[in-house]
Design a protein around this motif. Structure first.
Motif, PDB file in Angstrom:
ATOM      1  N   MET A 183      25.291  37.970  30.451  1.00 32.61           N
ATOM      2  CA  MET A 183      24.050  38.280  31.148  1.00 32.61           C
ATOM      3  C   MET A 183      24.221  39.557  31.960  1.00 32.61           C
ATOM      4  N   MET A 184      23.228  40.405  31.953  1.00 30.32           N
ATOM      5  CA  MET A 184      23.257  41.653  32.698  1.00 30.32           C
ATOM      6  C   MET A 184      22.469  41.484  33.994  1.00 30.32           C
ATOM      7  N   SER A 185      22.959  42.111  35.051  1.00 35.42           N
ATOM      8  CA  SER A 185      22.240  42.051  36.322  1.00 35.42           C
ATOM      9  C   SER A 185      22.478  43.336  37.089  1.00 35.42           C
ATOM     10  N   ASN A 186      21.621  43.591  38.057  1.00 34.70           N
ATOM     11  CA  ASN A 186      21.795  44.737  38.940  1.00 34.70           C
ATOM     12  C   ASN A 186      22.580  44.288  40.161  1.00 34.70           C
ATOM     13  N   VAL A 187      23.553  45.075  40.589  1.00 37.04           N
ATOM     14  CA  VAL A 187      24.411  44.737  41.717  1.00 37.04           C
ATOM     15  C   VAL A 187      24.554  45.960  42.597  1.00 37.04           C
ATOM     16  N   ARG A 188      24.654  45.747  43.897  1.00 34.90           N
ATOM     17  CA  ARG A 188      24.797  46.860  44.821  1.00 34.90           C
ATOM     18  C   ARG A 188      26.227  47.004  45.340  1.00 34.90           C
ATOM     19  N   GLN A 189      27.139  46.139  44.998  1.00 42.03           N
ATOM     20  CA  GLN A 189      28.504  46.207  45.499  1.00 42.03           C
ATOM     21  C   GLN A 189      29.364  47.124  44.636  1.00 42.03           C
ATOM     22  N   VAL A 190      28.973  48.380  44.590  1.00 35.85           N
ATOM     23  CA  VAL A 190      29.712  49.367  43.817  1.00 35.85           C
ATOM     24  C   VAL A 190      30.227  50.423  44.777  1.00 35.85           C
ATOM     25  N   GLU A 191      31.508  50.694  44.669  1.00 29.10           N
ATOM     26  CA  GLU A 191      32.146  51.714  45.505  1.00 29.10           C
ATOM     27  C   GLU A 191      31.771  53.090  44.944  1.00 29.10           C
TER      28      GLU A 191
ATOM     29  N   ASN B  81      27.674  43.622  33.732  1.00 30.72           N
ATOM     30  CA  ASN B  81      27.828  42.528  32.789  1.00 30.72           C
ATOM     31  C   ASN B  81      28.614  41.443  33.512  1.00 30.72           C
ATOM     32  N   ASP B  82      27.925  40.403  33.962  1.00 32.07           N
ATOM     33  CA  ASP B  82      28.550  39.345  34.758  1.00 32.07           C
ATOM     34  C   ASP B  82      29.670  38.617  34.020  1.00 32.07           C
ATOM     35  N   GLN B  83      29.556  38.500  32.718  1.00 32.50           N
ATOM     36  CA  GLN B  83      30.568  37.784  31.943  1.00 32.50           C
ATOM     37  C   GLN B  83      31.846  38.595  31.765  1.00 32.50           C
ATOM     38  N   GLN B  84      31.729  39.898  31.632  1.00 31.28           N
ATOM     39  CA  GLN B  84      32.896  40.750  31.409  1.00 31.28           C
ATOM     40  C   GLN B  84      33.429  41.377  32.696  1.00 31.28           C
ATOM     41  N   LEU B  85      32.672  41.255  33.799  1.00 31.69           N
ATOM     42  CA  LEU B  85      33.043  41.841  35.092  1.00 31.69           C
ATOM     43  C   LEU B  85      33.219  43.354  35.002  1.00 31.69           C
ATOM     44  N   ASN B  86      32.319  43.967  34.215  1.00 38.47           N
ATOM     45  CA  ASN B  86      32.278  45.410  34.133  1.00 38.47           C
ATOM     46  C   ASN B  86      30.830  45.839  33.966  1.00 38.47           C
TER      47      ASN B  86
END
Length: 108
Positions: free
Chosen positions: A1-9, A27-32
């Motif tokens: 599943m794809m999602s938008n995340v703000r915790q990016v350095e 990509n929540d499943q692949q952690l990338n």
């Protein structure tokens, strides 16, 4: 599943290079995922606006940029931002056709 995340350095060189974060897709499943950054959106340099595509990976509970994996030049800021914001709605075929039809430059 794809999602938008703000915790990016976001690295300091982003600002130095004049890059603007346009979209982050995880990509929540692949952690990338990918981070799409705008370059020369205001056309202050003698080249067209570019969307740079960066691979990001989860590193110690934050996503960090691993490397640039591609760059696509557009004719206008509007085309570049529309592409970055709507990239998840493209099928692979639609993506290639859109890039070809708009005759934008792609560097991978």
């Amino acid at each position: 599943m794809m999602s938008n995340v703000r915790q990016v350095e976001i690295p300091e060189w982003f600002e130095v290079d004049g890059l603007v974060n346009l979209n982050i897709i995880i990509n929540d499943q692949q952690l990338n995922g990918v981070l799409l950054a705008g370059d020369n959106l205001e056309q202050a340099h003698p080249y067209n606006p570019i969307v740079r595509i960066y691979l990001i990976n989860l590193q110690q509970e934050k996503y960090e940029i691993v490397r640039e994996v591609g760059a696509i030049a557009f004719k206008s800021k509007q085309e570049a931002t529309d592409f970055a914001l709507n990239i998840t709605s493209y099928s692979l075929i639609d993506l290639f056709l859109d890039i070809h039809n708009k005759q934008i430059d792609v560097t991978i």
